[in-house]
Structures are given as structure tokens and as C-alpha cells.
Design an enzyme around this catalytic site. Structure first.
Site: not given
Length: 663
Positions: A501-502
Site C-alpha cells: 500500500q505504501e
């Protein structure tokens, strides 16, 4: 005799396989040696060590990046304006993305040296920033000033301060009589819109009789609350109303309670239009709702229909969720448009609201439809109904088994291994264009084998291969992650969910907030974590090293799990900051799905939901049968309440079966 022949044949096969393996190992060993030598020579070339480069480059004649040494040598000599060398390089490598970089480097050198005749050969007059200033200066310096004034005006007329490089062109423009008081006033208004009060003050000095509204605008920018209180006693004119309207919109968002207290007096002092009033009141109600102020619900519901957009309707639902008023939740959901209510999140809450309002069969219909989806809401719905998860690895494209990567792709991959990632992407972007879907599928397997995981994700997104989970969710750096997360509640699948996600596994990712690397750490946090681990922090470049970034990121996750003792609070803190997770641990609903939906920040709501979805998918890929998403969602320890399994221990403690894949 037959047995002897068979034995000899088998020995031949083994010998051939051994030879192939040896040849393959030798090739890999040679590539590693070439890579090391290239790295040494490339930086030698950037430092101008031409003799050393020329003496050793013959060893790299078959290396795909050998011409990058020529590029580096030219870059070192760029202040000598090596036009011929650049032209020769372009002639030899016409499709290289390095040509654009060499041209930009030459333009910068020409601009710095004020070589205006040559500058105009390379800059076409379309651009921004310092290079555009140099173009304008070049036109003035070469006396090519026909139709130049409008270009300079366009550059000057901005609410932001212009580069110092533009001063010469602006000086000519002013001297020629093109700067007028009307233009200065227009720019002052633009500066106000950009909240640039220093530029407003600077421009004010250029006016013979500056109007009063300029000082009022500066006051509203420097001390917004004090300025708006003062504005209740200001004489009203068109400019003042415009200024106050802009300031009111900002304060209605930043300090809704403070603004609400002064709004009535502002309306008495100034004649806002109907549209202005609606926009201010809408923003004030909306941001008061994000703080769950009691008066915000009345303010939202009393807005005219035109101002009740999807965002307002969503926050009416969230307000009633926060208050756990289920009849009102259902009523507010039913007030949504068909387009809005059809989205997965509102379908989920429609199901929850119907269940809470005594309509279990209606709720089941919503949950049943959602349970077929592979996302946060689909997994939640499946948990409510105790159904299998809709996880099915499928690829709709057959790879081209005879695909051979082009020279450009090979260069991109090699640059990736060298850590020259911006150059790798440039080569990739050129070479990737025009590939067939079958070639792209084959290439995605190749980049996974090369450890360039971000590209496999990008290829799958490009092709819409949403069900190709092994390539969209690569299991990468597993040994490193397991080493640093060992004997802690921070499981490897959780770390991978965070990284996905990052940064989408891009080692050199840098965010607008200056967060770096796989786990997106900002330098101050990285420095603090390094001190805790007894490591030396040098600079942000360290954070682009995968192992180092993971070590720090996992340690930070351990700290968050220790502090909050809850996966969702840890995830929210990683995105929005630890203080926000503290704030959201008081007064919020203890039901984890309601808690997530009532987080005031959209980015954090989406982030936590994606982490929960990601960790479920990674758990499935790594363990075949994942923990239910409810495992990661025990009840919230809001107001010091105990953490309990949710929605029930019989669900949260079980692993989820997987639906059979449809043919």
C-alpha cells in the site's frame, strides 16, 4: 545392451544439464563482474576520469550499458557546451532517453552562461520556471523582442514569486511600459488566492495610492481569526466581500467551531451572494461534521438540495453511525442517489443498517452480493454470513513463451540492479510501448525473477489483470521481513500489506510528504528509529536500500503494535500519526467497522481498509487458507474498553475457506 544405451543416454543428459548449469552460472558471474566494473567506471566518468574510462571500457564491449559511459563523460563536460558530442551521441543512439537529459543539461549550462544565441537553438519558448526565464532573457538579449511582451506578462502574472532568473526580462518589460497598475492589482489578487502575503506587500509598494483592501487581505492571511473578527467592522465593498469570502471558506474548514460563532456577524457586515453563503455554510457544516460537533447534523440537513452533494450525504450517514442511531443511518442511506448507494461501502452499510433495524433478510441480500467481491467490504460481508472468500487466482492472458526482451528492457533491468532507478524507468518507458499483451505477460514473469516487483504490479494494472494475485501481490524480500519481524505480533503478511500500500514495492518511492522507500519513512522518523536500533543515520538515500528500509519500518510497526495493541490503530497511526490514533480512541464507536468508517480523514479510511484487504490476500498467498479479516479487526479499545473478538469469536478465530474458481 539396451540397458547400457539407456545408461549412456542418461549420463549424456546429466552431462548436458551440468554443462548448461555451469554455463549459466558462468554467465551470471560474468554479468556481476561487468556490473561492478561499470559502476566504478560510470562514476569515474562523471568525475571526468576519461583516461581511466577509456583504458578499461573494452572489457564492457558486450555490456548493454556501455554507452552510458559516453553519457557520463559528456555530462562532466557540460559546462564546456559539448554540442558536437551531444549530437554525435544522439546520432549513435537515436532512441535513447538519455538524449532528452543531455539536451536539458545543455540548456541549463547555456542559460547559466547566458549564451543566448545558442540558447534559442534549443529552447522553443514553451516551459516554466528558470528555463522559461532564460528564454525570455535570451529574446531580450538578442533583441528578438517582437511579440515578446505577452509572454513576459504571462510569466509575471502569477500569485507565486517568480524565479530571480526572470528579473532581466521583467526589467525590460517594465521599462518598455507594459506593467500597469491594473496588472499589479490583478497580481495582488492572485497572490491573495495563493495566500502569499509577502508578495502582496512587495507589490503594494509599486502602487502610488494602494487601496485599503490590500492591507485587509494581508491581515486576513497573516492572522486569519483576528482578521475575520476585524472584518465585522469593515466598510463593505466588492473587493472586501471577495477577500472575506475567501477567508471565510478557509476558516470554515480549518476552525469550524470558531467560524460558526462569528458567521452571523459577518453576514450582517457584508452582503454575500446566495451562492457564496451556500458554499461557506456547506463547508462549515461539513468540517464540523468531521469533528462530530452536535450542531453539524442540523447544519447539514438544513442545506438546500443543491448544496447536499454526495460528500454531505456521506457525512450525514457517518454522523449517525458515530452516534449509533441506526434508524437515522438507514434513512440517510436511502436519501443517497442510485449512483452513490451502489458503491460497495454504502451497500455494506445498507446491509448493516437493515440488520440493526430488524430486517435480516434484507441485510443478507446485500451481504450475499458483496461476499462475491475481493475487497475489504466483500471479506467483511462474507464474515457476517460465515461464507468462503472470493479469492481466485486467474490470468486472462497467456504469456508469449518465445518472448525475448528488447535491448531497452534489458538496459532497464540492468539499471534497476545497479540502483539507477530513474534511468531504469526512462529506458522502460521507451521500450515498453507497443508490446503485445502476451509479451507483457511474459515480461511480468521476467521482472519478478529479477526482483523488480513494482513493475509486475504496474504491468498487471496496465492490462487490467486484477485477479493475477501472485503478480499484483508479490511475496518479496521474505527472508529479510521474517528476520526482522521474528517473535513479534508484526507478521510477515502484515509487513507486506503495508509495503504494497505504501510504495507498491518501489524501492525509490518518494511521497509528497518526503516519505522514502518501501515502507515510506520520513527522515525524522527514520533518524529516531535508527537511534533506537543503534544504527547510524546518514541521509534519505539510505531509505532506498530495501533491507535497511524494512528493518526500520518493521521496528516502527513493532512500536505501534506495542503502544496501541490493535492492528487497526497501528495502521491508522502509520498513516495519520500516533496522536490521531490517540484522538480516535476516545468517544468513537467500539465496533471496528464503524470505527473505520467514522475516521475523519478519507485517506486514512481508505488506507486502513486497504491494509486489511492486503493482509488477507497476502495471508492467502502465503498460507493457502487465510485468517478471516475479522482476525485483524477485534473490537476497538475506545474509552479503555476491553478488546474482544468481533463480530464473534466463532468467526474471528477461524480461517476462511475459499470459493471454488469458476471456469
Amino acid at each position: 545392451m539396451k540397458k547400457i544405451i539407456t545408461t549412456l543416454a542418461l549420463m549424456g543428459l546429466l552431462t548436458g544439464a551440468l554443462a548448461n548449469s555451469t554455463a549459466h552460472n558462468n554467465k551470471d558471474r560474468q554479468r556481476l563482474q561487468d556490473r561492478k566494473l561499470f559502476g566504478q567506471l560510470y562514476y569515474a566518468a562523471l568525475n571526468g576520469e576519461r583516461a581511466r574510462v577509456n583504458q578499461n571500457r573494452s572489457k564492457l564491449q558486450h555490456y548493454p550499458l556501455s554507452h552510458y559511459l559516453d553519457y557520463a563523460l559528456i555530462r562532466h563536460d557540460i559546462n564546456k557546451l559539448p554540442e558536437k558530442a551531444i549530437a554525435d551521441f544522439k546520432s549513435k543512439h537515436p532512441k535513447s532517453p538519455l538524449n532528452k537529459r543531455l539536451k536539458q543539461a545543455l540548456i541549463n549550462a547555456l542559460g547559466q552562461q547566458k549564451a543566448w544565441d545558442k540558447y534559442l537553438k534549443y529552447h522553443n519558448g514553451i516551459g516554466t520556471g528558470k528555463q522559461q526565464c532564460w528564454y525570455l532573457n535570451a529574446r531580450v538579449g538578442t533583441k528578438k523582442t517582437a511579440d515578446l511582451a505577452p509572454l513576459i506578462e504571462a510569466m509575471w502574472l502569477s500569485g507565486l514569486s517568480a524565479p530571480d532568473a526572470c528579473d532581466a526580462a521583467f526589467g525590460w518589460w517594465d521599462k518598455e511600459g507594459h506593467k500597469t497598475e491594473a496588472l499589479v492589482l490583478k497580481r495582488i489578487k492572485m497572490a491573495y488566492e495563493k495566500r502569499n502575503f509577502s508578495l502582496m506587500s512587495y507589490l503594494k509598494k509599486e502602487l502610488k495610492n494602494p487601496p485599503q483592501w490590500i492591507d485587509r487581505g494581508i491581515e486576513l492571511l497573516k492572522t486569519p481569526e483576528h482578521g475575520l473578527r476585524q472584518a465585522t467592522s469593515w466598510s463593505s465593498d466588492a473587493e472586501t466581500v471577495w477577500l472575506v469570502n475567501r477567508a471565510a471558506l478557509r476558516m470554515a474548514q480549518k476552525q469550524p467551531m470558531t467560524f460558526q460563532a462569528m458567521w452571523a456577524d459577518l453576514q450582517k457586515a457584508h452582503k454575500f451572494s446566495v451562492t457564496q453563503k451556500q458554499k461557506i455554510e456547506r463547508k462549515n457544516a461539513l468540517f464540523a461534521a468531521t469533528d462530530y460537533e452536535n450542531w453539524s447534523i442540523g447544519a447539514m440537513e438544513s442545506l438546500p438540495a443543491a448544496a447536499k452533494d454526495d460528500q454531505i450525504k456521506a457525512w450525514i450517514v457517518r454522523y449517525y453511525l458515530y452516534k449509533q442511531n441506526w434508524p437515522k443511518v438507514l434513512s440517510a442511506l436511502n436519501d443517497m442517489s442510485l449512483f452513490q448507494i451502489s458503491k460497495d461501502n454504502w451497500q455494506y452499510w445498507l446491509g448493516r443498517a437493515k440488520a440493526k433495524n430488524g430486517d435480516p433478510s434484507g441485510a443478507k441480500k446485500h451481504f450475499m452480493a458483496l461476499s462475491k467481491k475481493t475487497n475489504y467490504y466483500g471479506f467483511l460481508a462474507a464474515d457476517h454470513l460465515r461464507l468462503p472468500y472470493a479469492l481466485c487466482h486467474q490470468s486472462s492472458v497467456t504469456p508469449n513463451n518465445s518472448y525475448k526482451a528488447s535491448d531497452g528492457i534489458e538496459r532497464a533491468i540492468e539499471l534497476h540492479h545497479l540502483g539507477m532507478l530513474w534511468m531504469a524507468r526512462s529506458e522502460w518507458n521507451v521500450a515498453y510501448k507497443g508490446l503485445s499483451r502476451a509479451d507483457k505477460q511474459a515480461l511480468s514473469d521476467r521482472v519478478i525473477s529479477e526482483g523488480w516487483y513494482a513493475k509486475s504490479i504496474a504491468i498487471m494494472a496496465d492490462m487490467g489483470q486484477w485477479n493475477n494475485y501472485s503478480l499484483r501481490y508479490p511475496i518479496a524480500h521474505q527472508k529479510t521481513i521474517e528476520k526482522f519481524s521474528k517473535n513479534s505480533p508484526v507478521l510477515p503478511q502484515w509487513v507486506m500489506a503495508i509495503i504494497k500500500q505504501e510504495s507498491a514495492w518501489a524501492k525509490d518511492a518518494v511521497s509528497h510528504a518526503d516519505a522514502h522507500g518501501l515502507m515510506q519513512l520520513i527522515p525524522p522518523t527514520a533518524k529516531r528509529l535508527s537511534q533506537q536500533l543503534g544504527l547510524k543515520y546518514t541521509d534519505s538515500k539510505q531509505l532506498h536500500q530495501a533491507e535497511h528500509n524494512i528493518r526500520l519500518g518493521v521496528h516502527y510497526q513493532k512500536n505501534l503494535f506495542k503502544r496501541f495493541d490493535h492492528p487497526m490503530l497501528a495502521a491508522a497511526a502509520y498513516n495519520a500519526g500516533e496522536r490521531k490514533s490517540d484522538d480516535w480512541s476516545v468517544g468513537f464507536p467500539s465496533s471496528p467497522d464503524m470505527w473505520l468508517e467514522t475516521i475523519p480523514y478519507r485517506e486514512t479510511r481508505d488506507y486502513v481498509a486497504k491494509i486489511l484487504s492486503n493482509v488477507t490476500i497476502y495471508d492467502w498467498l502465503m498460507n493457502q487458507q487465510p485468517k478471516r479479516i475479522s482476525h485483524w479487526m477485534p473490537s476497538m479499545p475506545v474509552d479503555n474498553k476491553p478488546i474482544l473478538p468481533w463480530p464473534a469469536a466463532s468467526v474471528a478465530t477461524k480461517r476462511a475457506p475459499i470459493r471454488a474458481c469458476s471456469p
